[in-house]
Write a protein that holds these residues in place. Structure first.
Motif, short mmCIF file in Angstrom:
data_model
loop_
_atom_site.label_atom_id
_atom_site.label_comp_id
_atom_site.label_asym_id
_atom_site.label_seq_id
_atom_site.Cartn_x
_atom_site.Cartn_y
_atom_site.Cartn_z
N GLY A 263 0.77 -1.24 0.00
CA GLY A 263 0.00 0.00 0.00
C GLY A 263 0.80 1.28 0.00
O GLY A 263 0.23 2.37 0.08
N TYR A 264 2.14 1.20 -0.12
CA TYR A 264 2.96 2.40 -0.12
C TYR A 264 3.14 2.91 -1.55
O TYR A 264 3.34 2.13 -2.48
CB TYR A 264 4.33 2.13 0.50
CG TYR A 264 4.25 1.77 1.96
CD1 TYR A 264 4.18 2.76 2.93
CD2 TYR A 264 4.23 0.45 2.38
CE1 TYR A 264 4.10 2.45 4.28
CE2 TYR A 264 4.14 0.11 3.72
CZ TYR A 264 4.07 1.12 4.67
OH TYR A 264 3.99 0.79 6.00
N ARG A 265 3.08 4.22 -1.69
CA ARG A 265 3.30 4.87 -2.99
C ARG A 265 4.43 5.88 -2.81
O ARG A 265 4.21 7.03 -2.47
CB ARG A 265 2.02 5.55 -3.48
CG ARG A 265 0.87 4.60 -3.72
CD ARG A 265 1.17 3.64 -4.88
NE ARG A 265 0.06 2.74 -5.15
CZ ARG A 265 -0.07 1.53 -4.64
NH1 ARG A 265 0.84 1.06 -3.79
NH2 ARG A 265 -1.10 0.77 -4.96
N LEU A 266 5.63 5.42 -3.02
CA LEU A 266 6.82 6.24 -2.85
C LEU A 266 7.33 6.67 -4.23
O LEU A 266 7.19 5.92 -5.20
CB LEU A 266 7.90 5.46 -2.10
CG LEU A 266 7.50 4.94 -0.71
CD1 LEU A 266 8.59 4.04 -0.15
CD2 LEU A 266 7.22 6.10 0.23
N PRO A 267 7.93 7.85 -4.33
CA PRO A 267 8.39 8.34 -5.63
C PRO A 267 9.70 7.69 -6.07
O PRO A 267 10.78 8.28 -6.01
CB PRO A 267 8.56 9.84 -5.40
CG PRO A 267 8.90 9.95 -3.95
CD PRO A 267 8.13 8.85 -3.26
#
Length: 413
Positions: A263-267
């Motif tokens: 569920g993580y949305r890191l750049p």
């Protein structure tokens, strides 16, 4: 923190993390689909870059951008579909590369890089790996006086601000230092505190052996299959079930895919790079960056290693070694390169973040999960220092540098 810790990924970052945690008395299992040091950490110039206090900024001048877009140089190549997919992160990367922002980022980055060689020295002694390391620096060579003058000015600023020592070399000094060069160049910047490694993958293997000798365990399995449970983390393998109260994500370029599943949305994005070895020709006395052509020559055990710049492409995309072909042509004009060892070049991916800093610390929403990835071009350099910082955080101890700039929380959530 006395129960089992799973470290997912056995590149330089993961192996150093496992070693550091074992040195602090923890039961650690290191997991990867391949033996330690056989993926991204195998394919690099083999330089512990103490001078790299400022991360690579996105080009901002129109000439460089146009050259990259049209594929005129060797620094950058891209696959159109991968470029489109990475555009949101590349846009953020470009914004973070603005002078004021980049200067602030470099201050954080330099605090970690400052410990690169001292922390490697500790591990090199533990692993009895001194024979793999050359402490004679990194040389950046320049073909034109204008580029050399600018590089010397930049080096003087870095030395003044960060205390990183260098020697400026004119054409005569460089020719004397590298007598096999066929072309007389303008000169060089020789960074003194950086170290070369004759076998990058071999150094990771030595660190892994030191880990095993201190009671650690390595299991060859797909580390990306680890899943959270009510009591920690579990991974089903051919050798049985692995369970850990805590887990560290050190999966390099595969980290984004793994944390997205949680569920993580890191750049994050990846840059691919190529290398090939050559034997039977001339060599260089130390790792050498042909700065105006965008490739590195590094003397290593398998031969003279030629490495390329950045390619924006999917991890599993077919090889498109345009940069390597161009770099080989440039290198052959500089010295007798010899014959290629490998039939096909090696290709691997570098895990990058949009703000150029690694992600080190606790996962924001999963107690017992820790991040140690996104080191860009400097995972090989920063393995031991990053491991020390993460181990301090996991133990709840005061950290040897400020860890806040590297937390995943800087991206929100």
């Amino acid at each position: 923190m006395t129960r089992e810790i799973l470290v997912l990924g056995a590149g330089m970052i993961g192996t150093c993390t496992a070693l550091e945690l074992s040195l602090r008395g923890h039961a650690v299992t290191l997991v990867d689909r391949r033996p330690p040091g056989q993926e991204t950490s195998y394919g690099n110039a083999g330089v512990i870059q103490r001078e790299a206090v400022e991360p690579y900024a996105f080009p901002r001048d129109a000439r460089s951008l146009l050259s990259a877009a049209l594929g005129l140089g060797l620094d950058v190549h891209y696959h159109p579909r991968a470029l489109l997919a990475a555009l949101p992160q590349l846009w953020r990367y470009w914004r973070h590369s603005a002078p004021a922002r980049h200067q602030a980022i470099a201050r954080d980055y330099a605090a970690l890089i400052a410990h690169a060689t001292t922390e490697h020295a500790r591990y090199i002694a533990l692993a009895d790996a001194g024979h793999l390391v050359r402490r004679d620096g990194l040389r950046l060579v320049f073909r034109t006086p204008r580029a050399l003058d600018q590089a010397v000015r930049d080096a003087e600023r870095v030395q003044r601000q960060h205390g990183v020592r260098f020697v400026a070399m004119d054409a005569g000094a460089l020719a004397a230092a590298e007598p096999d060069f066929r072309t007389r160049l303008a000169g060089a910047v020789h960074w003194l505190p950086s170290w070369g490694v004759d076998d990058p993958g071999g150094l990771v293997e030595r660190y892994a052996q030191a880990f095993l000798q201190r009671g650690g365990r390595f299991v060859q399995a797909d580390a990306t299959a680890a899943r959270p449970t009510a009591n920690g983390w579990v991974l089903e393998t051919d050798q049985g079930r692995l369970e850990g109260a805590q887990a560290v994500v050190a999966l390099g370029p595969w980290s984004d895919r793994f944390v997205r599943g949680l569920g993580y949305r890191l750049p994050l994005f990846v840059k691919r790079g190529y290398h090939r070895h050559y034997l039977g020709g001339a060599s260089v006395t130390m790792p050498t960056l042909d700065a105006e052509r965008g490739y590195v020559l590094a003397p290593q055990r398998r031969g003279l290693r030629l490495t390329t710049g950045a390619e924006i492409a999917a991890i599993d995309a077919p090889l498109t070694p345009r940069q390597l072909t161009g770099a080989e042509a440039q290198a052959r004009g500089l010295l007798d390169l010899g014959q290629a060892v490998e039939r096909e070049p090696w290709v691997g991916s570098r895990p990058c973040s949009a703000d150029m800093k690694p992600i080190i610390g606790a996962a924001p929403r999963h107690p017992g999960l820790w991040f140690n990835f996104a080191h860009g071009h400097q995972g090989f350099t920063l393995g031991p220092a990053s491991a020390r910082l993460l181990a301090d955080l996991m133990a709840g101890e005061p950290t040897f540098i400020d860890a806040t700039p590297f937390s995943a929380r800087r991206f929100g959530g």
